[in-house]
Design a protein around this motif. Structure first.
Motif, PDB file in Angstrom:
ATOM      1  N   UNK A  68       0.867  -1.171   0.000  1.00  0.00           N
ATOM      2  CA  UNK A  68       0.000   0.000   0.000  1.00  0.00           C
ATOM      3  C   UNK A  68       0.907   1.224   0.000  1.00  0.00           C
ATOM      4  N   UNK A  69       0.910   1.944  -1.114  1.00  0.00           N
ATOM      5  CA  UNK A  69       1.779   3.105  -1.263  1.00  0.00           C
ATOM      6  C   UNK A  69       1.081   4.339  -0.737  1.00  0.00           C
ATOM      7  N   UNK A  70       1.780   5.081   0.130  1.00  0.00           N
ATOM      8  CA  UNK A  70       1.247   6.295   0.736  1.00  0.00           C
ATOM      9  C   UNK A  70       1.961   7.514   0.167  1.00  0.00           C
ATOM     10  N   UNK A  71       1.460   8.668   0.498  1.00  0.00           N
ATOM     11  CA  UNK A  71       2.041   9.915   0.025  1.00  0.00           C
ATOM     12  C   UNK A  71       3.230  10.315   0.893  1.00  0.00           C
ATOM     13  N   UNK A  72       4.355  10.581   0.260  1.00  0.00           N
ATOM     14  CA  UNK A  72       5.542  11.051   0.984  1.00  0.00           C
ATOM     15  C   UNK A  72       5.334  12.482   1.461  1.00  0.00           C
ATOM     16  N   UNK A  73       4.599  13.261   0.701  1.00  0.00           N
ATOM     17  CA  UNK A  73       4.343  14.654   1.090  1.00  0.00           C
ATOM     18  C   UNK A  73       3.519  14.721   2.377  1.00  0.00           C
ATOM     19  N   UNK A  74       2.529  13.847   2.493  1.00  0.00           N
ATOM     20  CA  UNK A  74       1.704  13.813   3.705  1.00  0.00           C
ATOM     21  C   UNK A  74       2.535  13.406   4.913  1.00  0.00           C
ATOM     22  N   UNK A  75       3.413  12.438   4.733  1.00  0.00           N
ATOM     23  CA  UNK A  75       4.245  11.981   5.847  1.00  0.00           C
ATOM     24  C   UNK A  75       5.308  13.011   6.215  1.00  0.00           C
ATOM     25  N   UNK A  76       5.548  13.978   5.334  1.00  0.00           N
ATOM     26  CA  UNK A  76       6.512  15.032   5.612  1.00  0.00           C
ATOM     27  C   UNK A  76       5.942  16.186   6.402  1.00  0.00           C
ATOM     28  N   UNK A  77       4.677  16.122   6.786  1.00  0.00           N
ATOM     29  CA  UNK A  77       4.057  17.201   7.554  1.00  0.00           C
ATOM     30  C   UNK A  77       4.308  17.022   9.043  1.00  0.00           C
ATOM     31  N   UNK A  78       4.229  15.791   9.530  1.00  0.00           N
ATOM     32  CA  UNK A  78       4.407  15.518  10.958  1.00  0.00           C
ATOM     33  C   UNK A  78       5.021  14.145  11.149  1.00  0.00           C
ATOM     34  N   UNK A  79       5.702  13.972  12.277  1.00  0.00           N
ATOM     35  CA  UNK A  79       6.290  12.677  12.611  1.00  0.00           C
ATOM     36  C   UNK A  79       5.198  11.666  12.924  1.00  0.00           C
ATOM     37  N   UNK A  80       5.448  10.382  12.675  1.00  0.00           N
ATOM     38  CA  UNK A  80       4.463   9.368  13.065  1.00  0.00           C
ATOM     39  C   UNK A  80       4.230   9.406  14.579  1.00  0.00           C
ATOM     40  N   UNK A  81       2.980   9.388  14.978  1.00  0.00           N
ATOM     41  CA  UNK A  81       2.640   9.405  16.391  1.00  0.00           C
ATOM     42  C   UNK A  81       2.623  10.781  17.017  1.00  0.00           C
ATOM     43  N   UNK A  82       2.867  11.817  16.256  1.00  0.00           N
ATOM     44  CA  UNK A  82       2.900  13.175  16.783  1.00  0.00           C
ATOM     45  C   UNK A  82       1.811  14.015  16.140  1.00  0.00           C
ATOM     46  N   UNK A  83       1.239  14.926  16.907  1.00  0.00           N
ATOM     47  CA  UNK A  83       0.235  15.834  16.361  1.00  0.00           C
ATOM     48  C   UNK A  83       0.819  17.214  16.090  1.00  0.00           C
ATOM     49  N   UNK A  84       2.121  17.369  16.267  1.00  0.00           N
ATOM     50  CA  UNK A  84       2.776  18.650  16.008  1.00  0.00           C
ATOM     51  C   UNK A  84       3.556  18.555  14.707  1.00  0.00           C
ATOM     52  N   UNK A  85       3.448  19.581  13.893  1.00  0.00           N
ATOM     53  CA  UNK A  85       4.154  19.613  12.625  1.00  0.00           C
ATOM     54  C   UNK A  85       5.652  19.756  12.833  1.00  0.00           C
ATOM     55  N   UNK A  86       6.398  19.449  11.777  1.00  0.00           N
ATOM     56  CA  UNK A  86       7.854  19.572  11.848  1.00  0.00           C
ATOM     57  C   UNK A  86       8.282  21.000  12.136  1.00  0.00           C
TER      58      UNK A  86
END
Length: 122
Positions: A68-86
């Motif tokens: 299942x391929x996901x969007x790299x751009x979406x994953x670049x907004x916040x760390x996994x498990x975090x609700x705060x942006x980079x």
């Protein structure tokens, strides 16, 4: 017991994979009819609802059909498990490194822009 504050997103973003074809056989990807992950992300300037719609290879015999391929751009907004942006995490690190700010000082500066307690700043 305290009730958590509700965070209501200013904008909803649904991302799709950047790749359009299967990595193994080259067939066009088919988008799944569900969201692989969905989260509310706080950035310095807005509150986002971010989700990713996965894609997969339609050929059942291909090795890529199980991926299942996901969007790299979406994953670049916040760390996994975090609700705060980079951008929030970078700001905390910058104040800590460059200005030698204490956790309380950083929290006081960020509290006007982001809903957070002192513990995530640590």
């Amino acid at each position: 017991m305290r009730t958590p504050k509700g965070l209501y997103a200013d904008e909803r973003l649904i991302y799709h994979p950047e790749l359009l074809t299967c990595l193994h056989c080259g067939a066009l990807l088919v988008m799944d009819n569900y969201l692989a992950w969905e989260k509310t992300v706080q950035t310095l300037d807005r509150l986002l609802s971010v989700a990713s719609r996965p894609g997969h290879c339609p050929d059942a015999t291909c090795a890529g059909s199980r991926m299942r391929l996901l969007s790299a751009e979406a994953q670049g907004i916040a760390m996994p498990g975090s609700t705060y942006g980079y951008d929030v995490l970078v700001r905390i690190g910058w104040w800590r490194q460059e200005y030698r700010a204490t956790y309380g000082e950083i929290h006081a500066e960020l509290a006007a822009q982001v809903h957070l307690s002192v513990s995530p700043v640590r």
